[in-house]
Enzyme design. Structure first.
Site, PDB file in Angstrom:
ATOM      1  CE1 TYR A  90      -3.497  -9.501  -7.573  1.00  0.00           C
ATOM      2  CE2 TYR A  90      -1.956 -11.186  -6.835  1.00  0.00           C
ATOM      3  CZ  TYR A  90      -3.178 -10.551  -6.733  1.00  0.00           C
ATOM      4  OH  TYR A  90      -4.074 -10.954  -5.777  1.00  0.00           O
ATOM      5  N   GLY A  91      -0.395  -6.520  -7.617  1.00  0.00           N
ATOM      6  CA  GLY A  91      -1.266  -5.389  -7.293  1.00  0.00           C
ATOM      7  C   GLY A  91      -0.575  -4.377  -6.408  1.00  0.00           C
ATOM      8  CG  LEU A 110       1.550  -6.784  -1.570  1.00  0.00           C
ATOM      9  CD1 LEU A 110       1.620  -8.275  -1.248  1.00  0.00           C
ATOM     10  CD2 LEU A 110       1.920  -5.948  -0.352  1.00  0.00           C
ATOM     11  CD  GLU A 151      -2.461  -9.795  -0.092  1.00  0.00           C
ATOM     12  OE1 GLU A 151      -3.638  -9.537  -0.407  1.00  0.00           O
ATOM     13  OE2 GLU A 151      -1.508  -9.250  -0.647  1.00  0.00           O
TER      14      GLU A 151
END
Length: 167
Positions: A31-32, A34, A98
């Site tokens: 969602y970001g 990546l 992450e």
């Protein structure tokens, strides 16, 4: 997302759930950062297969003082891309990337399928949503460069020893 040095082992996440490194894992909901081919290529050495997806009950929140978002519970639907063909080695790279403020959780997509997502567990969540367009314009080039291995040929993606990026 670039907080933990690449030479530190990833923290175990998602205790009690199916190991995503097992055969035929669920895909990853990105969602970001990546979502960007430049970041994936820098971390993994390739761009995995991607398809549009969404998760209801979540949003990609802007985080105070950080160029990347955090997935947090909300009333809307977070949109992103589903990475569908990650290898076990790539999962290890992404877990290390992450860091400790994210927890890998199994979520349901809007179409009923399941996925894994890195959910934000840290502080500094802002009321507004993160902007992929703003990130691309202001931060992407430098961010992707920081994700690249420090010495080509001596290290694999994310600075891990060569050969550790494949499972």
């Amino acid at each position: 997302m670039l907080r933990r040095p690449a030479d530190q082992a990833p923290t175990p996440v998602d205790a009690g759930h199916r190991d995503p490194l097992a055969a035929a894992p669920d895909p990853l909901f990105a969602y970001g950062t990546l979502r960007f081919p430049e970041v994936l290529r820098a971390l993994l050495g390739r761009v995995p297969a991607r398809t549009p997806a969404g998760v209801a009950g979540w949003r990609a929140a802007a985080l105070e003082g950080r160029p990347y978002p955090g997935l947090v519970p909300a009333g809307g639907t977070a949109t992103g891309l589903l990475l569908t063909d990650l290898t076990p080695g790539e999962w290890r790279v992404l877990d290390a990337f992450e860091g400790e403020e994210y927890e890998r959780r199994r979520l349901s997509l809007t179409d009923g399928r399941h996925c894994w997502a890195y959910v934000w567990t840290g502080g500094g969540v802002l009321p507004g949503d993160w902007s992929a367009g703003d990130f691309a314009e202001r931060h992407l080039a430098a961010y992707a460069a920081r994700c690249a291995p420090p010495a080509a040929g001596r290290h694999g993606p994310a600075g891990l020893p060569a050969g550790s990026e494949t499972g």
